[in-house]
Design a protein around this motif. Structure first.
Motif, PDB file in Angstrom:
ATOM      1  N   SER A  21      -0.493   7.807   6.453  1.00 53.57           N
ATOM      2  CA  SER A  21       0.385   6.827   5.826  1.00 53.57           C
ATOM      3  C   SER A  21       0.469   5.581   6.690  1.00 53.57           C
ATOM      4  N   CYS A  22       0.606   4.452   6.033  1.00 53.51           N
ATOM      5  CA  CYS A  22       0.799   3.180   6.712  1.00 53.51           C
ATOM      6  C   CYS A  22       2.033   2.537   6.097  1.00 53.51           C
ATOM      7  N   ALA A  23       3.108   2.517   6.854  1.00 58.06           N
ATOM      8  CA  ALA A  23       4.363   1.950   6.363  1.00 58.06           C
ATOM      9  C   ALA A  23       4.497   0.522   6.859  1.00 58.06           C
ATOM     10  N   ALA A  24       4.875  -0.363   5.963  1.00 56.97           N
ATOM     11  CA  ALA A  24       4.983  -1.780   6.298  1.00 56.97           C
ATOM     12  C   ALA A  24       6.424  -2.253   6.226  1.00 56.97           C
ATOM     13  N   SER A  25       6.752  -3.173   7.091  1.00 56.47           N
ATOM     14  CA  SER A  25       8.057  -3.826   7.049  1.00 56.47           C
ATOM     15  C   SER A  25       7.857  -5.300   7.366  1.00 56.47           C
ATOM     16  N   GLY A  26       8.847  -6.079   7.034  1.00 54.56           N
ATOM     17  CA  GLY A  26       8.729  -7.514   7.256  1.00 54.56           C
ATOM     18  C   GLY A  26       8.567  -8.240   5.941  1.00 54.56           C
ATOM     19  N   ARG A  27       7.594  -9.076   5.857  1.00 51.54           N
ATOM     20  CA  ARG A  27       7.382  -9.858   4.652  1.00 51.54           C
ATOM     21  C   ARG A  27       6.961  -8.957   3.492  1.00 51.54           C
ATOM     22  N   PRO A  28       7.130  -9.411   2.255  1.00 45.20           N
ATOM     23  CA  PRO A  28       6.740  -8.583   1.101  1.00 45.20           C
ATOM     24  C   PRO A  28       5.320  -8.075   1.223  1.00 45.20           C
ATOM     25  N   PHE A  29       5.173  -6.802   1.141  1.00 47.41           N
ATOM     26  CA  PHE A  29       3.897  -6.143   1.387  1.00 47.41           C
ATOM     27  C   PHE A  29       2.989  -6.164   0.178  1.00 47.41           C
ATOM     28  N   SER A  30       3.565  -6.318  -0.978  1.00 45.95           N
ATOM     29  CA  SER A  30       2.804  -6.151  -2.208  1.00 45.95           C
ATOM     30  C   SER A  30       1.736  -7.216  -2.390  1.00 45.95           C
ATOM     31  N   SER A  31       1.816  -8.336  -1.649  1.00 44.29           N
ATOM     32  CA  SER A  31       0.834  -9.402  -1.824  1.00 44.29           C
ATOM     33  C   SER A  31      -0.324  -9.308  -0.832  1.00 44.29           C
ATOM     34  N   TYR A  32      -0.350  -8.274  -0.016  1.00 41.80           N
ATOM     35  CA  TYR A  32      -1.349  -8.157   1.035  1.00 41.80           C
ATOM     36  C   TYR A  32      -2.463  -7.197   0.648  1.00 41.80           C
ATOM     37  N   VAL A  33      -3.677  -7.559   1.064  1.00 40.52           N
ATOM     38  CA  VAL A  33      -4.794  -6.621   1.019  1.00 40.52           C
ATOM     39  C   VAL A  33      -4.689  -5.739   2.263  1.00 40.52           C
ATOM     40  N   VAL A  34      -4.859  -4.458   2.100  1.00 38.65           N
ATOM     41  CA  VAL A  34      -4.710  -3.525   3.215  1.00 38.65           C
ATOM     42  C   VAL A  34      -6.008  -2.761   3.421  1.00 38.65           C
ATOM     43  N   GLY A  35      -6.361  -2.598   4.662  1.00 35.07           N
ATOM     44  CA  GLY A  35      -7.547  -1.836   5.006  1.00 35.07           C
ATOM     45  C   GLY A  35      -7.240  -0.753   6.018  1.00 35.07           C
ATOM     46  N   PHE A  68     -12.706  10.312   0.794  1.00 36.50           N
ATOM     47  CA  PHE A  68     -11.438   9.653   1.118  1.00 36.50           C
ATOM     48  C   PHE A  68     -10.966   8.841  -0.086  1.00 36.50           C
ATOM     49  N   THR A  69      -9.658   8.748  -0.220  1.00 36.91           N
ATOM     50  CA  THR A  69      -9.055   7.938  -1.276  1.00 36.91           C
ATOM     51  C   THR A  69      -7.925   7.105  -0.693  1.00 36.91           C
ATOM     52  N   ILE A  70      -7.976   5.813  -0.955  1.00 30.64           N
ATOM     53  CA  ILE A  70      -6.910   4.922  -0.523  1.00 30.64           C
ATOM     54  C   ILE A  70      -6.028   4.611  -1.727  1.00 30.64           C
ATOM     55  N   SER A  71      -4.736   4.549  -1.484  1.00 25.79           N
ATOM     56  CA  SER A  71      -3.800   4.225  -2.556  1.00 25.79           C
ATOM     57  C   SER A  71      -2.592   3.537  -1.940  1.00 25.79           C
ATOM     58  N   ARG A  72      -1.766   2.941  -2.776  1.00 20.68           N
ATOM     59  CA  ARG A  72      -0.593   2.257  -2.248  1.00 20.68           C
ATOM     60  C   ARG A  72       0.583   2.417  -3.194  1.00 20.68           C
ATOM     61  N   ASP A  73       1.747   2.397  -2.607  1.00 18.19           N
ATOM     62  CA  ASP A  73       3.000   2.417  -3.356  1.00 18.19           C
ATOM     63  C   ASP A  73       3.778   1.192  -2.891  1.00 18.19           C
ATOM     64  N   ASN A  74       3.697   0.119  -3.663  1.00 20.08           N
ATOM     65  CA  ASN A  74       4.330  -1.129  -3.249  1.00 20.08           C
ATOM     66  C   ASN A  74       5.860  -1.058  -3.283  1.00 20.08           C
ATOM     67  N   ASP A  75       6.396  -0.161  -4.085  1.00 16.99           N
ATOM     68  CA  ASP A  75       7.860   0.006  -4.103  1.00 16.99           C
ATOM     69  C   ASP A  75       8.353   0.581  -2.785  1.00 16.99           C
TER      70      ASP A  75
END
Length: 124
Positions: A21-35, A68-75
């Motif tokens: 898992s990669c948890a993000a904090s700070g600026r809105p994460f939903s607009s970022y490309v993540v690798g 491998f599978t990458i996925s995201r939960d922007n909420d």
């Protein structure tokens, strides 16, 4: 600023599954490309997987595609890396990274923010 924290790395056996898992904090994460990248001892950091902000597009290295599978939960501001059929050569420190643009997702230098990494060890 975006802060990234990876969790989930541990010692597993070959053939096992693991979810990072990669948890993000700070600026809105939903607009970022993540690798996701990884770096094994004595080797360069390499691209593993990437996901666009909407989740509609994903990219994988040839060495992990199909396993491998990458996925995201922007909420929840979390990006996951589901790793199946792990091999000893998958052992590395895994990093997540985020970029605000749409630069080459395969290149580490495209990313603006990095986590501290989480180690994955795969025993044969």
């Amino acid at each position: 600023q975006v802060q990234l924290v990876e969790t989930g790395g541990k010692l597993v056996q070959a053939g096992d599954s693991l979810r990072l898992s990669c948890a993000a904090s700070g600026r809105p994460f939903s607009s970022y490309v993540v690798g996701w990248f990884r770096q094994a001892p004595g080797k360069e950091r390499e691209f593993v997987a990437g996901i666009i902000w909407s989740g509609a597009d994903t990219w994988y290295s040839s060495s992990v595609k199909g396993r491998f599978t990458i996925s995201r939960d922007n909420d929840k501001n979390i990006v996951y890396l589901q790793m199946n059929s792990l091999k000893p050569e998958d052992a590395a420190v895994y990093y997540c990274a985020a970029q605000s643009g749409m630069r080459n997702v395969y290149l580490a230098e495209s990313y603006d923010y990095w986590g501290q990494g989480t180690p994955v060890t795969v025993s044969s």
